[in-house]
Enzyme design. Structure first.
Site, mmCIF file in Angstrom:
data_model
loop_
_atom_site.group_PDB
_atom_site.id
_atom_site.type_symbol
_atom_site.label_atom_id
_atom_site.label_comp_id
_atom_site.label_asym_id
_atom_site.label_seq_id
_atom_site.Cartn_x
_atom_site.Cartn_y
_atom_site.Cartn_z
ATOM 1 N N GLU A 141 -7.781 -5.025 -0.463
ATOM 2 C CA GLU A 141 -8.313 -5.871 -1.538
ATOM 3 C C GLU A 141 -8.229 -7.354 -1.214
ATOM 4 O O GLU A 141 -8.996 -8.152 -1.742
ATOM 5 C CB GLU A 141 -7.569 -5.606 -2.852
ATOM 6 C CG GLU A 141 -7.470 -4.159 -3.258
ATOM 7 C CD GLU A 141 -8.786 -3.568 -3.696
ATOM 8 O OE1 GLU A 141 -9.838 -4.055 -3.243
ATOM 9 O OE2 GLU A 141 -8.766 -2.618 -4.484
ATOM 10 N N HIS B 59 0.848 -1.194 0.000
ATOM 11 C CA HIS B 59 0.000 0.000 0.000
ATOM 12 C C HIS B 59 0.881 1.241 0.000
ATOM 13 O O HIS B 59 1.965 1.236 0.570
ATOM 14 C CB HIS B 59 -0.901 0.016 1.244
ATOM 15 C CG HIS B 59 -2.063 0.949 1.090
ATOM 16 N ND1 HIS B 59 -1.975 2.275 1.412
ATOM 17 C CD2 HIS B 59 -3.321 0.737 0.627
ATOM 18 C CE1 HIS B 59 -3.146 2.848 1.145
ATOM 19 N NE2 HIS B 59 -3.978 1.934 0.665
#
Ligand code: COA
Length: 372
Positions: free
Chosen positions: A317, A255
C-alpha cells in the site's frame, strides 16, 4: 480450570482468530514467500509479469481464470469491453447506489444491485464502470461512456476523465497485474468462504469487497498519502511517534506474511521511475518520492526499535499510494481501484474453490459460561 490454564486457552484462541499459518486451501493461482519476499502469480514472478513481460490486465485475468476453472479462456479483451458497455447501459437504475458518499460503499451497492444474476466476466467488466461513474456522479460531472476499442486500463482512465498516455496506461496495467492475486488474503478468503457454500459469484464478490474495504487490508493507501502530507514540513519521526503514542498504526507498514519488504513495493517504485522518465516530472515529483523514502525509513527504524522480534517493513500500500497519485486517481478511489485489479484473483479463487465441492466451515473454541 485454574487461571493459568484459562490464560493459555485464551492465548491460543486469540492466535487462532488471526489464522496465522493455517493452510485452508490448495491453489495454483499465486505463491507468496514471506521470508524471501517473492510473489509468483500464475507461475510467473510478479516483477517479470508486470515489468519485463508488460502483461496487460486482460492477460493476467485470463491466465488466472484458466487456472482457477481448468477451462481455457478466449482473449478477454472483447468480453470485458462488452461487459463495460452492458454495465454502462444500466447505470440509470443505480443512481442511489452511485451517489453513496463513500466510493467503496457505492461500488458494493452497484455490484449487488447492478450485477445481480451476472457472471465472472460481467462483474469484472462492470467494476471500472461503477467506480468511474460513481466518482463523476458524486462530483456532479457528466458520465463518460466506455469505449470498447480501448483496453480495460485505458478505458478506466478515460471514463474518469483523467489524462492518459501510453506510459500511464502501462503503469495502471502494471499496478493491476501486480495486485491481481496474493494468496489467501482476507478478501480472497472471504470470497472463497462464500463460494464454498454454493452461493453465486456476485455474492462472493460483494463479500470480498466488504473485506477489502477495511483499513488493515485494502483501505491503507489513502491514509498513506495523508501521512506523507502531514509529514511534508516536519520531522517524520516525531509525527510517527505521536501516531504510535495515540495507539494508531503506521499505514503502509507491516504485513501478515512478509518478513522483508513487500516485493510489490519495488515493482511500483520501478513503475514510478518509468513513468517519470516517459512523462516527466509532472507525473510524479522526485521530491515527493524522496520524502516517501524518508518516511518509510523513519517508520521502519522506529518500528524496529519497538518490535525487534517482528520485522515490519513497507507493504504494497505504501507505494500504491504514490503510483495512484501519479496517475491522478483521487485518493478516495484508491481502494476501489485496487478492487478492480484484485477482482481477477477473487474470480479465479471462486472457481478454484467451487471445484473442490467442499464447504468451508471451521470451528470455534467456546470460552463462555456453561449452564449448571
Ligand atoms: N504500525 C504500528 N505497529 C504495528 C504495525 C504498524 N503498521 N503493524 C504491526 N504492528 C505491531 C502491532 O501493534 C503488534 O504489536 P503488539 O504485539 O505489541 O500488539 C505487532 O506489530 C504485531 O502485529 P499484528 O497485528 O499481530 O500483525 P498482523 O500480522 O496481524 O498484522 C497488518 C498485519 C498488515 C494488519 C499490520 O501490519 C497493520 O496493521 N499494518 C498497517 C495497515 C496496513 O498497511 N495494511 C495494509 C496491509 S497490505
Amino acid at each position: 480450570m485454574n487461571s493459568s490454564e484459562l490464560q493459555g486457552k485464551l492465548a491460543s484462541s486469540a492466535k487462532a482468530t488471526g489464522l496465522e499459518g493455517v493452510v485452508v486451501a490448495d491453489t495454483r493461482l499465486s505463491h507468496v514467500d514471506g521470508e524471501r519476499g517473492e510473489l509468483v502469480i500464475a507461475g510467473v514472478r510478479a516483477e517479470a509479469l508486470a515489468l519485463e513481460q508488460a502483461t496487460r490486465f486482460e492477460g493476467v485475468a485470463a491466465r488466472l481464470l484458466e487456472l482457477g476453472s481448468g477451462a481455457t479462456r478466449p482473449d478477454l479483451h472483447a468480453g470485458l469491453a462488452e461487459a463495460r458497455l452492458a454495465a454502462f447501459a444500466v447505470l440509470g437504475d443505480l443512481d442511489r447506489a452511485l451517489t453513496l458518499p463513500d466510493a467503496m460503499d457505492a461500488l458494493l451497492a452497484c455490484v449487488a444491485q447492478g450485477s445481480a444474476g451476472g457472471n465472472a466476466l460481467t462483474v469484472l467488466g462492470a467494476l471500472p464502470v461503477y467506480v468511474a461513474a460513481g466518482a463523476r456522479r458524486r462530483a456532479g460531472l457528466p458520465l463518460i461512456a466506455p469505449n470498447p476499442a480501448l483496453s480495460h486500463a485505458e478505458d478506466f482512465l478515460v471514463m474518469l476523465g483523467l489524462p492518459r498516455s501510453a506510459a500511464r496506461v502501462r503503469a495502471l496495467d502494471a499496478y493491476w497485474v501486480t495486485v491481481s492475486d496474493h494468496g489467501l488474503n482476507a478478501s480472497t478468503f472471504a470470497a472463497r468462504v462464500v463460494a464454498s457454500t454454493g452461493s453465486d459469484v456476485i455474492s462472493c464478490v460483494v463479500a470480498a469487497l466488504g473485506a477489502l474495504k477495511g483499513p488493515l487490508h485494502g483501505g491503507a493507501p489513502g491514509p498513506v498519502l495523508d501521512m506523507l502530507d502531514a509529514t511534508r514540513d516536519t520531522n517524520p519521526r516525531a509525527w510517527l511517534e505521536a501516531e504510535l503514542a495515540a495507539g494508531r498504526r503506521i499505514m503502509g507498514i507491516g504485513h501478515r506474511i512478509y518478513r522483508v519488504r513487500d516485493p510489490r513495493a519495488l515493482v511500483f517504485e520501478r513503475v514510478l521511475a518509468r513513468l517519470a522518465q516517459a512523462d516527466g516530472e509532472s507525473a510524479v515529483s522526485a521530491a515527493r518520492l524522496a520524502h516517501a523514502r524518508r518516511v518509510e525509513e523513519a517508520a521502519v527504524s522506529l518500528l524496529t526499535e519497538r518490535h525487534p522480534e517482528r520485522p515490519l517493513r513497507a507493504n504494497v500500500e505504501f507505494y500504491t499510494a504514490l503510483l495512484l497519485e501519479a496517475l491522478a486517481i483521487p485518493r478516495a478511489l484508491f481502494t476501489a481501484t485496487f478492487a478492480i485489479g484484485r477482482c481477477a484473483g477473487w474470480l479465479a479463487h471462486i472457481e478454484e474453490q467451487r471445484r473442490t465441492g467442499k464447504l468451508m466451515r471451521p470451528a470455534s473454541r467456546y470460552v463462555g459460561a456453561l449452564p449448571e
